[in-house]
Every structure is written in structure tokens, then in C-alpha cells.
Design an enzyme around this catalytic site. Structure first.
Site, PDB file in Angstrom:
ATOM      1  N   LYS A  53      30.104  74.072  19.081  1.00  0.00           N
ATOM      2  CA  LYS A  53      29.281  72.897  18.699  1.00  0.00           C
ATOM      3  C   LYS A  53      30.069  71.825  17.577  1.00  0.00           C
ATOM      4  O   LYS A  53      29.730  70.492  18.148  1.00  0.00           O
ATOM      5  CB  LYS A  53      28.810  73.685  17.497  1.00  0.00           C
ATOM      6  CG  LYS A  53      28.148  74.873  17.223  1.00  0.00           C
ATOM      7  CD  LYS A  53      27.772  75.468  16.818  1.00  0.00           C
ATOM      8  CE  LYS A  53      26.752  76.840  17.413  1.00  0.00           C
ATOM      9  NZ  LYS A  53      26.337  77.808  16.283  1.00  0.00           N
ATOM     10  N   ASP A  80      18.679  75.670  11.744  1.00  0.00           N
ATOM     11  CA  ASP A  80      19.147  76.630  12.708  1.00  0.00           C
ATOM     12  C   ASP A  80      17.491  76.826  12.381  1.00  0.00           C
ATOM     13  O   ASP A  80      16.857  78.615  13.472  1.00  0.00           O
ATOM     14  CB  ASP A  80      19.568  77.777  12.046  1.00  0.00           C
ATOM     15  CG  ASP A  80      21.051  78.360  12.839  1.00  0.00           C
ATOM     16  OD1 ASP A  80      21.725  78.116  13.480  1.00  0.00           O
ATOM     17  OD2 ASP A  80      22.508  79.042  12.438  1.00  0.00           O
ATOM     18  N   GLN A  97      27.244  80.205  10.436  1.00  0.00           N
ATOM     19  CA  GLN A  97      27.490  81.255  11.300  1.00  0.00           C
ATOM     20  C   GLN A  97      27.569  82.168  11.315  1.00  0.00           C
ATOM     21  O   GLN A  97      28.010  82.935  10.472  1.00  0.00           O
ATOM     22  CB  GLN A  97      28.795  80.754  12.565  1.00  0.00           C
ATOM     23  CG  GLN A  97      29.016  81.153  14.072  1.00  0.00           C
ATOM     24  CD  GLN A  97      28.020  80.903  15.186  1.00  0.00           C
ATOM     25  OE1 GLN A  97      27.853  79.022  14.719  1.00  0.00           O
ATOM     26  NE2 GLN A  97      28.108  81.432  15.199  1.00  0.00           N
TER      27      GLN A  97
HETATM   28  N1  LIG Z   1      23.586  80.419  12.391  1.00  0.00           N
HETATM   29  C1  LIG Z   1      23.647  80.943  14.282  1.00  0.00           C
HETATM   30  N2  LIG Z   1      24.161  82.026  14.163  1.00  0.00           N
HETATM   31  C2  LIG Z   1      24.625  81.889  15.681  1.00  0.00           C
HETATM   32  C3  LIG Z   1      23.408  81.716  17.006  1.00  0.00           C
HETATM   33  C4  LIG Z   1      23.037  80.736  16.154  1.00  0.00           C
HETATM   34  O1  LIG Z   1      21.704  79.901  17.164  1.00  0.00           O
HETATM   35  N3  LIG Z   1      22.433  80.450  15.086  1.00  0.00           N
HETATM   36  N4  LIG Z   1      23.828  82.274  18.429  1.00  0.00           N
HETATM   37  C5  LIG Z   1      24.815  82.807  18.584  1.00  0.00           C
HETATM   38  C6  LIG Z   1      25.912  82.531  18.756  1.00  0.00           C
HETATM   39  N5  LIG Z   1      25.893  81.010  19.928  1.00  0.00           N
HETATM   40  C7  LIG Z   1      25.905  80.008  18.956  1.00  0.00           C
HETATM   41  O2  LIG Z   1      25.481  80.027  17.762  1.00  0.00           O
HETATM   42  C8  LIG Z   1      26.293  80.421  20.919  1.00  0.00           C
HETATM   43  C9  LIG Z   1      25.715  82.317  21.989  1.00  0.00           C
HETATM   44  C10 LIG Z   1      25.928  81.620  23.460  1.00  0.00           C
HETATM   45  C11 LIG Z   1      26.156  80.456  24.263  1.00  0.00           C
HETATM   46  C12 LIG Z   1      27.009  79.748  25.186  1.00  0.00           C
HETATM   47  O3  LIG Z   1      26.912  78.845  25.177  1.00  0.00           O
HETATM   48  N6  LIG Z   1      27.626  81.253  25.588  1.00  0.00           N
HETATM   49  C13 LIG Z   1      27.362  81.249  27.039  1.00  0.00           C
HETATM   50  C14 LIG Z   1      29.008  81.986  27.248  1.00  0.00           C
HETATM   51  C15 LIG Z   1      29.938  81.455  26.728  1.00  0.00           C
HETATM   52  C16 LIG Z   1      30.995  82.876  26.641  1.00  0.00           C
HETATM   53  O4  LIG Z   1      31.760  82.394  28.055  1.00  0.00           O
HETATM   54  O5  LIG Z   1      31.475  83.822  25.708  1.00  0.00           O
HETATM   55  C17 LIG Z   1      26.775  81.091  28.160  1.00  0.00           C
HETATM   56  O6  LIG Z   1      25.669  81.897  27.851  1.00  0.00           O
HETATM   57  O7  LIG Z   1      26.922  80.790  29.371  1.00  0.00           O
HETATM   58  C18 LIG Z   1      25.987  79.520  22.858  1.00  0.00           C
HETATM   59  C19 LIG Z   1      26.233  79.894  21.468  1.00  0.00           C
HETATM   60  C20 LIG Z   1      25.156  84.093  16.766  1.00  0.00           C
HETATM   61  N7  LIG Z   1      24.883  84.270  16.128  1.00  0.00           N
END
Ligand SMILES: Nc1nc2c(c(=O)[nH]1)N[C@@H](CN(C=O)c1ccc(C(=O)N[C@@H](CCC(=O)O)C(=O)O)cc1)CN2
Length: 300
Positions: free
Chosen positions: A54, A121, A98
Site C-alpha cells: 500500500k 476502507d 490494517q
Molecule cells: N483495513 C483493511 N484490512 C484488510 C483488508 C482491507 O481491505 N482493509 N483486506 C485484506 C488484505 N488486503 C488488503 O489489506 C489485500 C489482500 C490481498 C491483496 C492482493 O493483491 N493479493 C494478491 C496475492 C498476494 C499474495 O501473493 O499473497 C492477489 O490476489 O493477486 C491485496 C490486499 C485483509 N485486511
């Protein structure tokens, strides 16, 4: 049918480009730099990766990034004090804590202490209520990303039958609300839903957000349906070598892709859109805070 793959990674790049354009204009025309503060409590390895990503992407689109990394034992009072400071900082337009938080911290209390205008968020109770009543709000990033991909793929989704599997506050419920606001006929299914397979088989749009690896098999999918897979599950993959792992979604990709019209992969589908939409929400929050016109196409 073999499904078209909806490339979330490529789509997220186009969203970031749009965000970067708006940031440039805010700087050039108004001398304003949007600022995003991300708060991480503890050392959860996945959260550390997401927070790093981020921060990096925030800087790449030209915004100010502030990271607060607090140790796992941080008291609720100290966390609330930090959020209060950020609420009152004029250079910060978006605040994100987070999740998940360590168990001794009250997640609802913490989220609801963020100023709703800076709640990028979209989890604050005021934003949940505004979204639920179809009013202008901050929209949770993951469902917003799913909606953008659906609108892009279909043009309009009005009148379509949509099933959301999962009823979390972060994804399932806001996703259902967004689909309803776009005039879909929406069913929210969950672990206690009777005849889940039959419910899913009726759907033109399936959004899977249950957190159970490969739970949805291909024979639940109506021919030609659009499948949006929100799940990110890490599984052991001994076939790739000792100690190796792989990511899978909540749907069984191969069998669902054989019946669907379109499908998002994992990784590279919904995940990248989550952070792109966080950047979009920060620009939107910044424009609203300064009484400026909001960027088009970056919110619901
Ligand atoms: N305050 C928040 N916490 C969390 C959120 C949120 O939206 N706000 N969401 C999730 C985690 N998350 C962002 O925070 C998030 C999860 C996954 C990805 C992502 O790009 N995933 C990749 C794979 C990554 C890997 O290899 O592990 C994909 O799907 O291609 C981005 C952000 C929980 N917490």
C-alpha cells in the site's frame, strides 16, 4: 464454454493510472497532495506485505504515504490517540487501520473512531449506513474493485441475478449492497444456506467470499455466468517442491472456468483491485474534503 479471464492485475494498473492523473491535477491546479496514513499493529506477516505494498503504490501514484507501525502490545488508548491525531491532520485525507487487529483491541471501536470522511476502507458505521441507504459514502475497497470489474465486463448489470456467498462486514454485505444499488436481484448465501448448490446455479453473477479453499465446484455454475473469486487461501503445494505453497480462491478454478462466461483468477484477480481502490478512495476523500469535483469512474 471456456471462460474469459478477467485480468484484475491489468485492470488495477488502469485504475492506478487514472488515480495518478487526478493526483497530478490536484497538485498542479490546487497545490494539494492527497495523503494516506496506514496503521499496522503487530507483526502479522501477510499484513506486513499488504501494508508495504500500500505504501509503495501510494507513493507511485504521487500521493503522500505515512506508515505507523505499532507493536503488538499497543494499548487501545494509544491507538485511539494516534487515530485522533490523524483525524486532525490536514495533510492526511485517508486513514486505514490494517485488519486483523490483535485480540485485545476492539476492532469496531477502533474503526468507528476514524473520521468517516477519512475512512478510506468504508468500514465506519456511518459509511455502512450511507451505502445501505444508497447515499454518497466511502465504499469498501474489495467490493468496489469487484463492482468495477463487473461493470467493465458487462457494461450494465441491471436486472441480473447475483449470489454473494459470504456475509462478512468487509466483503459480503457491502458487495450485496453495491449489486442491489446497481439493480441486480441479490441473494446473500452463507454456511447455513439450504441447497446452496441450487441457489448458486440460478445466478448470472457469483461472488465467492467465504474464505474456504475451492469450495465452489464447477457444476454449481450456470453456463455463461460471471464468477468473481474474492478468496485468497494459501495451501501447501508439495507437488511444487518441499515446503512450497500456492494460493487458491474460494472457487475451484478449472471446473468453474469450464462453465463460466468470465472468471477472475487467484492470484491476479480481485486482490490487486483492493489496493487500487484504496488509492481511488483516497483521491475521492481528498476531493470531498476540499470541496472539489470528484474523479469520475473511481467510485460506486
Ligand atoms: N483495513 C483493511 N484490512 C484488510 C483488508 C482491507 O481491505 N482493509 N483486506 C485484506 C488484505 N488486503 C488488503 O489489506 C489485500 C489482500 C490481498 C491483496 C492482493 O493483491 N493479493 C494478491 C496475492 C498476494 C499474495 O501473493 O499473497 C492477489 O490476489 O493477486 C491485496 C490486499 C485483509 N485486511
Amino acid at each position: 464454454m471456456t471462460a474469459q479471464i478477467i485480468d484484475g492485475k491489468a485492470f488495477a494498473a488502469t485504475v492506478r493510472e487514472k488515480v495518478a492523473g487526478h493526483v497530478q491535477r490536484l497538485k498542479a491546479d490546487h497545490d494539494i497532495t492527497p495523503g494516506l496514513a496506514v496503521v499496522l499493529v503487530g507483526e502479522d506477516p501477510a499484513s506486513q506485505v499488504y501494508v508495504r505494498s500500500k505504501g509503495k503504490q501510494t507513493v507511485e501514484v504521487g500521493m503522500k504515504s505515512v506508515e505507523h507501525k505499532l507493536d503488538a502490545g499497543t494499548s487501545e488508548a494509544d491507538l485511539l490517540k494516534l487515530i485522533d491525531d490523524l483525524n486532525n491532520d490536514p495533510e492526511i485525507h485517508g486513514i486505514l487501520v490494517q485488519l486483523p487487529l490483535p485480540g485485545h483491541l476492539d476492532e469496531d471501536l477502533v474503526i468507528n473512531s476514524i473520521s468517516p470522511a477519512k475512512d478510506v476502507d468504508g468500514f465506519h458505521i456511518s459509511n455502512v449506513g450511507l451505502l445501505g441507504t444508497g447515499q454518497k459514502s466511502m465504499v469498501p475497497c474489495t467490493p468496489l474493485g469487484c463492482l468495477m470489474m463487473l461493470r467493465d465486463h458487462h457494461g450494465s448489470i441491471s436486472g441480473m441475478d447475483a449470489v454473494v456467498i459470504g456475509r462478512s462486514n468487509i466483503v459480503g454485505k457491502p458487495m450485496a449492497q453495491l449489486l442491489l444499488n446497481d439493480s441486480c436481484t441479490v441473494t446473500i448465501a452463507h454456511s447455513r444456506t439450504k441447497d446452496l448448490a441450487d441457489v448458486v446455479r440460478r445466478a448470472d453473477i457469483v461472488v465467492a467470499a467465504v474464505g474456504r479453499p475451492e469450495m465452489v465446484p464447477g457444476d454449481w455454475i450456470k453456463e455463461g455466468a460471471t464468477v468473481i473469486d474474492v478468496g485468497i487461501n494459501r495451501l501447501d503445494a508439495p507437488e511444487k517442491g518441499e515446503g512450497k505453497t500456492k494460493l487458491v480462491g474460494d472457487v475451484h478454478f478449472e471446473s468453474c472456468a469450464a462453465r463460466a462466461g468470465a472468471i477472475t483468477p487467484v492470484p491476479g484477480g480481485v486482490g490487486p483491485m483492493t489496493i487500487a481502490c484504496l488509492l481511488a478512495n483516497t483521491v475521492t476523500a481528498c476531493c470531498r474534503a476540499n470541496g472539489l469535483e470528484e474523479p469520475e469512474g473511481l467510485t460506486a
